[in-house]
Design a protein around this motif. Structure first.
Motif, PDB file in Angstrom:
ATOM      1  N   LEU A   1      -6.905  18.392  -1.185  1.00  0.00           N
ATOM      2  CA  LEU A   1      -7.875  17.881  -0.223  1.00  0.00           C
ATOM      3  C   LEU A   1      -8.048  18.879   0.907  1.00  0.00           C
ATOM      4  O   LEU A   1      -7.132  19.079   1.692  1.00  0.00           O
ATOM      5  CB  LEU A   1      -7.379  16.551   0.366  1.00  0.00           C
ATOM      6  CG  LEU A   1      -7.102  15.437  -0.632  1.00  0.00           C
ATOM      7  CD1 LEU A   1      -6.389  14.287   0.036  1.00  0.00           C
ATOM      8  CD2 LEU A   1      -8.402  14.950  -1.217  1.00  0.00           C
ATOM      9  N   PRO A   2      -9.216  19.511   1.027  1.00  0.00           N
ATOM     10  CA  PRO A   2      -9.397  20.514   2.073  1.00  0.00           C
ATOM     11  C   PRO A   2      -9.076  19.943   3.458  1.00  0.00           C
ATOM     12  O   PRO A   2      -9.599  18.896   3.831  1.00  0.00           O
ATOM     13  CB  PRO A   2     -10.885  20.862   1.978  1.00  0.00           C
ATOM     14  CG  PRO A   2     -11.292  20.462   0.619  1.00  0.00           C
ATOM     15  CD  PRO A   2     -10.425  19.316   0.233  1.00  0.00           C
ATOM     16  N   GLY A   3      -8.210  20.656   4.183  1.00  0.00           N
ATOM     17  CA  GLY A   3      -7.930  20.295   5.568  1.00  0.00           C
ATOM     18  C   GLY A   3      -7.074  19.070   5.763  1.00  0.00           C
ATOM     19  O   GLY A   3      -6.822  18.660   6.890  1.00  0.00           O
ATOM     20  N   ILE A   4      -6.599  18.453   4.700  1.00  0.00           N
ATOM     21  CA  ILE A   4      -5.873  17.194   4.860  1.00  0.00           C
ATOM     22  C   ILE A   4      -4.377  17.405   4.708  1.00  0.00           C
ATOM     23  O   ILE A   4      -3.574  16.918   5.496  1.00  0.00           O
ATOM     24  CB  ILE A   4      -6.348  16.149   3.814  1.00  0.00           C
ATOM     25  CG1 ILE A   4      -7.827  15.877   4.009  1.00  0.00           C
ATOM     26  CG2 ILE A   4      -5.543  14.869   3.908  1.00  0.00           C
ATOM     27  CD1 ILE A   4      -8.208  15.259   5.317  1.00  0.00           C
ATOM     28  N   VAL A   5      -3.975  18.144   3.653  1.00  0.00           N
ATOM     29  CA  VAL A   5      -2.549  18.351   3.419  1.00  0.00           C
ATOM     30  C   VAL A   5      -2.039  19.315   4.480  1.00  0.00           C
ATOM     31  O   VAL A   5      -2.505  20.440   4.593  1.00  0.00           O
ATOM     32  CB  VAL A   5      -2.306  18.918   2.003  1.00  0.00           C
ATOM     33  CG1 VAL A   5      -0.833  19.191   1.789  1.00  0.00           C
ATOM     34  CG2 VAL A   5      -2.834  17.958   0.965  1.00  0.00           C
ATOM     35  N   THR A   6      -1.074  18.845   5.293  1.00  0.00           N
ATOM     36  CA  THR A   6      -0.527  19.696   6.345  1.00  0.00           C
ATOM     37  C   THR A   6       0.717  20.374   5.788  1.00  0.00           C
ATOM     38  O   THR A   6       1.579  19.722   5.228  1.00  0.00           O
ATOM     39  CB  THR A   6      -0.133  18.828   7.554  1.00  0.00           C
ATOM     40  OG1 THR A   6      -1.267  18.039   7.883  1.00  0.00           O
ATOM     41  CG2 THR A   6       0.271  19.662   8.731  1.00  0.00           C
TER      42      THR A   6
ATOM     43  N   GLN B   1     -15.981  19.017   1.456  1.00  0.00           N
ATOM     44  CA  GLN B   1     -15.581  20.333   1.972  1.00  0.00           C
ATOM     45  C   GLN B   1     -15.079  21.315   0.909  1.00  0.00           C
ATOM     46  O   GLN B   1     -14.332  22.233   1.204  1.00  0.00           O
ATOM     47  CB  GLN B   1     -14.533  20.226   3.103  1.00  0.00           C
ATOM     48  CG  GLN B   1     -14.880  19.254   4.199  1.00  0.00           C
ATOM     49  CD  GLN B   1     -16.178  19.623   4.907  1.00  0.00           C
ATOM     50  OE1 GLN B   1     -16.374  20.766   5.280  1.00  0.00           O
ATOM     51  NE2 GLN B   1     -17.058  18.647   5.066  1.00  0.00           N
ATOM     52  N   TYR B   2     -15.479  21.135  -0.350  1.00  0.00           N
ATOM     53  CA  TYR B   2     -15.232  22.150  -1.371  1.00  0.00           C
ATOM     54  C   TYR B   2     -16.497  23.010  -1.431  1.00  0.00           C
ATOM     55  O   TYR B   2     -17.588  22.463  -1.637  1.00  0.00           O
ATOM     56  CB  TYR B   2     -14.993  21.528  -2.751  1.00  0.00           C
ATOM     57  CG  TYR B   2     -13.826  20.573  -2.804  1.00  0.00           C
ATOM     58  CD1 TYR B   2     -12.524  21.038  -2.917  1.00  0.00           C
ATOM     59  CD2 TYR B   2     -14.027  19.194  -2.710  1.00  0.00           C
ATOM     60  CE1 TYR B   2     -11.455  20.161  -2.947  1.00  0.00           C
ATOM     61  CE2 TYR B   2     -12.958  18.315  -2.747  1.00  0.00           C
ATOM     62  CZ  TYR B   2     -11.678  18.803  -2.865  1.00  0.00           C
ATOM     63  OH  TYR B   2     -10.629  17.938  -2.892  1.00  0.00           O
TER      64      TYR B   2
ATOM     65  N   GLY C   1     -15.805  30.995  -3.463  1.00  0.00           N
ATOM     66  CA  GLY C   1     -16.319  29.659  -3.810  1.00  0.00           C
ATOM     67  C   GLY C   1     -15.235  28.823  -4.490  1.00  0.00           C
ATOM     68  O   GLY C   1     -14.243  29.360  -4.976  1.00  0.00           O
ATOM     69  N   ARG C   2     -15.421  27.528  -4.516  1.00  0.00           N
ATOM     70  CA  ARG C   2     -14.430  26.645  -5.167  1.00  0.00           C
ATOM     71  C   ARG C   2     -14.958  26.035  -6.462  1.00  0.00           C
ATOM     72  O   ARG C   2     -14.255  25.977  -7.463  1.00  0.00           O
ATOM     73  CB  ARG C   2     -14.076  25.481  -4.226  1.00  0.00           C
ATOM     74  CG  ARG C   2     -12.859  25.642  -3.366  1.00  0.00           C
ATOM     75  CD  ARG C   2     -11.674  26.198  -4.073  1.00  0.00           C
ATOM     76  NE  ARG C   2     -11.005  25.319  -4.999  1.00  0.00           N
ATOM     77  CZ  ARG C   2     -10.259  24.295  -4.675  1.00  0.00           C
ATOM     78  NH1 ARG C   2     -10.077  23.968  -3.418  1.00  0.00           N
ATOM     79  NH2 ARG C   2      -9.668  23.569  -5.593  1.00  0.00           N
ATOM     80  N   VAL C   3     -16.213  25.533  -6.411  1.00  0.00           N
ATOM     81  CA  VAL C   3     -16.765  24.898  -7.604  1.00  0.00           C
ATOM     82  C   VAL C   3     -18.131  25.516  -7.895  1.00  0.00           C
ATOM     83  O   VAL C   3     -19.025  25.491  -7.049  1.00  0.00           O
ATOM     84  CB  VAL C   3     -16.947  23.367  -7.394  1.00  0.00           C
ATOM     85  CG1 VAL C   3     -17.420  22.712  -8.677  1.00  0.00           C
ATOM     86  CG2 VAL C   3     -15.661  22.724  -6.900  1.00  0.00           C
ATOM     87  N   GLY C   4     -18.276  26.083  -9.086  1.00  0.00           N
ATOM     88  CA  GLY C   4     -19.567  26.651  -9.493  1.00  0.00           C
ATOM     89  C   GLY C   4     -20.131  25.760 -10.590  1.00  0.00           C
ATOM     90  O   GLY C   4     -19.435  25.438 -11.557  1.00  0.00           O
TER      91      GLY C   4
ATOM     92  N   LEU D   1      -9.548  17.600  -8.654  1.00  0.00           N
ATOM     93  CA  LEU D   1     -10.963  17.875  -8.462  1.00  0.00           C
ATOM     94  C   LEU D   1     -11.808  17.356  -9.631  1.00  0.00           C
ATOM     95  O   LEU D   1     -12.829  16.699  -9.432  1.00  0.00           O
ATOM     96  CB  LEU D   1     -11.123  19.388  -8.286  1.00  0.00           C
ATOM     97  CG  LEU D   1     -12.318  19.929  -7.551  1.00  0.00           C
ATOM     98  CD1 LEU D   1     -12.593  19.168  -6.285  1.00  0.00           C
ATOM     99  CD2 LEU D   1     -12.098  21.403  -7.233  1.00  0.00           C
ATOM    100  N   SER D   2     -11.348  17.631 -10.867  1.00  0.00           N
ATOM    101  CA  SER D   2     -12.099  17.159 -12.044  1.00  0.00           C
ATOM    102  C   SER D   2     -12.140  15.638 -12.060  1.00  0.00           C
ATOM    103  O   SER D   2     -13.183  15.026 -12.340  1.00  0.00           O
ATOM    104  CB  SER D   2     -11.451  17.625 -13.343  1.00  0.00           C
ATOM    105  OG  SER D   2     -11.508  19.005 -13.423  1.00  0.00           O
ATOM    106  N   SER D   3     -11.002  14.999 -11.756  1.00  0.00           N
ATOM    107  CA  SER D   3     -11.023  13.535 -11.816  1.00  0.00           C
ATOM    108  C   SER D   3     -11.885  12.948 -10.702  1.00  0.00           C
ATOM    109  O   SER D   3     -12.532  11.918 -10.904  1.00  0.00           O
ATOM    110  CB  SER D   3      -9.632  12.908 -11.834  1.00  0.00           C
ATOM    111  OG  SER D   3      -8.741  13.685 -11.145  1.00  0.00           O
ATOM    112  N   GLN D   4     -11.938  13.615  -9.537  1.00  0.00           N
ATOM    113  CA  GLN D   4     -12.832  13.151  -8.470  1.00  0.00           C
ATOM    114  C   GLN D   4     -14.283  13.212  -8.934  1.00  0.00           C
ATOM    115  O   GLN D   4     -15.060  12.310  -8.680  1.00  0.00           O
ATOM    116  CB  GLN D   4     -12.689  14.038  -7.223  1.00  0.00           C
ATOM    117  CG  GLN D   4     -11.472  13.748  -6.389  1.00  0.00           C
ATOM    118  CD  GLN D   4     -11.545  12.383  -5.726  1.00  0.00           C
ATOM    119  OE1 GLN D   4     -12.394  12.129  -4.905  1.00  0.00           O
ATOM    120  NE2 GLN D   4     -10.659  11.492  -6.116  1.00  0.00           N
TER     121      GLN D   4
END
Ligand code: F6P
Length: 500
Positions: free
Chosen positions: A34-39, A80-81, A142-145, A255-258
């Protein structure tokens, strides 16, 4: 193992591990992403970026691939991906051809004839060039193309897999759209006529040509098959008739399951999503943030007018629905009258939104109070004014000013915009899933975040969007995007007028 490390280890093939190992291992081993969430307690040694995902679309023309692609891109970007669509059709239109009778241009049905060897070669080349561009972009950060093409043969899909396997830590997810609902197909075909291949042609001619193009594709089309499952171990999802039926295989990673969870919940039903902030609160009057203050006198007046206004809109929607039904049902066997759409009212659990919804009649509206809709929690800064924060915590004040999206308020439970995005995520899925009309009464940050999703607002702009009190936004999802109308409350006249 702490509950946090257990949460990180949800990948099925991860063995048990202790906390230290969790932070030292390469990040891409973990599914939660999760972008920016996991500290992290220690900085990542791998650059902190999870695996790159190539989403390759599969399906005949007019199966709603572009609709899926647009929505998926908007959703992932909102989460945020960094996501980008690579459309093979656009590249094809810009490709120079050696023209002849069999290949007069790059959009006639002749160009898609599987027996036209020259055109076939060009089409394969364009698809792979487009994939190269996509891979290049992923390598540059990039993260997802998303490879937006028909990819309709097993041979093409094999080539895509082989190309991606040459890259380190690239995953491929095939999303196949299958549709045999005549009504949806017909409307997809008509939408296609507005696109770049056909927009300057006579519509009847264009439709004829497009149908022949589809027939050409059908001659060679292969749905993703068991051999590809066994030999290539492909990760894929088949969406049948806009998600009525879903088949998923070998889905790995967060990511795929999301993506699949999101796509499972889409629907094409016409409906209205109304959004507003609560009426003015007593804290708004003195400029205090957060807290749980009641409404001011003006806020209560807004709430009363809001319920009257939405009641009228509910009736208008019903009237239009019936007019449309009567238009259709002039035939010999009349269809049964459609039931009136449910109308929900969601608020947060804070007094100012609950009081704003007080005048909605529970016999007409389904009213729910949901904690996920609460305002951003400002931790130590709750119930302070911005001037007080600047004076007492100048470093915090400036840190937030410099990076409002990522900044998390200090103190127990303090949140950032990114935290709120992920808190609101299940509600976005629910809004996509349901077919009811709805009024959402929430707060400034949550409203910005909801609007950002529906209107595809760039991430830098989200934390500063202008969303004044006493304004209503009406969103109507359409196949090509979201239609927005805006209404402003006039306190003197005690009524709303449309401003956009
Ligand atoms: O002032 C109203 C309010 O909803 C606060 O409760 C909240 O902290 C603030 O707006 C959020 O706005 P911004 O992110 O611009 O500070």
């Amino acid at each position: 193992m702490t509950s946090f490390s257990r949460y990180l280890s949800i990948d099925s093939d991860d063995e048990e591990t202790d906390d230290i190992e969790v932070f030292q291992r390469p990040y891409h081993r973990y599914s939660l992403d999760l972008p920016g969430i996991v500290t992290r307690e220690k900085p990542s040694q791998t650059g902190g970026v999870g695996p790159k995902l190539v989403v390759a679309m599969v399906g005949l023309p007019a199966r709603g691939k572009s609709y899926i692609v647009k929505k998926l891109k908007r959703y992932l970007t909102w989460l945020q991906y960094e996501t980008k669509v690579f459309n093979v059709g656009n590249l094809r239109r810009n490709t120079q051809l050696i023209k002849n009778e069999l290949t007069p241009n790059n959009h006639s049905h002749l160009f898609f004839d599987p027996d036209n060897e020259y055109a076939k070669k060009v089409r394969e080349q364009v698809a792979m060039d487009c994939l190269d561009e996509l891979i290049d972009w992923l390598k540059r950060g990039g993260r997802v193309g998303i490879h937006d093409a028909t990819n309709s043969t097993a041979a093409r899909r094999k080539k895509i897999l082989e190309r991606c396997q040459r890259e380190h830590s690239f995953k491929v997810l095939f999303i196949e759209s299958i549709c045999n609902d005549e009504e949806v197909l017909e409307s997809n075909m008509r939408l296609k006529l507005l696109g770049p291949d056909y927009k300057n042609m006579d519509p009847e001619e264009a439709l004829k040509d497009f149908r022949k193009r589809v027939t050409n594709y059908e001659k060679v089309y292969e749905t993703i098959n068991e051999e590809e499952e066994e030999k290539n171990n492909v990760q894929y999802c088949k969406l049948i008739n806009v998600g009525k039926k879903i088949i998923a295989h070998n889905i790995k990673g967060y990511l795929s399951s999301q993506c699949i969870f999101y796509l499972m919940n889409l629907n094409l039903v016409e409906r209205q999503i109304w959004l507003t902030r609560h009426g003015e609160s007593t804290d708004n009057v003195i400029g205090r943030i957060g807290g749980d203050a009641p409404l001011s006198k003006s806020g209560r007046k807004y709430g009363a007018c809001l319920s009257r206004f939405i009641y009228t809109q509910k009736k208008l929607f019903r009237q239009k629905q019936l007019e449309k039904y009567r238009g259709f049902s002039g035939s010999s066997t009349p269809l049964p009258e459609p039931p009136e759409r449910n109308f929900l009212v969601w608020t947060s659990i804070l007094k100012r939104t609950v009081e704003t919804a007080e005048n909605f009649d529970p016999k007409e509206f389904d009213i729910m109070h949901i904690r996920f809709l609460n305002e951003i929690y400002a931790g130590l800064c709750e119930e302070m004014t911005y001037q007080e924060i600047e004076k007492s915590y100048p470093e915090e004040y400036n840190a937030r000013k410099n990076n409002k999206l990522y900044y998390r308020y200090p103190g127990m439970g303090g949140e950032s915009y990114l935290d709120v995005i992920h808190r609101v995520n299940p509600l976005i899925i629910e809004l996509e899933r349901m077919t009811d009309n709805i009024m959402v009464i929430t707060h400034r940050v949550v409203l910005r975040i909801l609007l950002a999703y529906f209107l595809d607002v760039e991430k830098e702009k989200v934390p500063n969007m202008d969303v004044p009190l006493h304004t209503i936004y009406c969103l109507q999802p359409k196949p090509y995007g979201t239609e927005l109308t805006k209404w402003k409350y006039d306190d003197d006249q005690d009524c709303f007028s449309q401003i956009e």
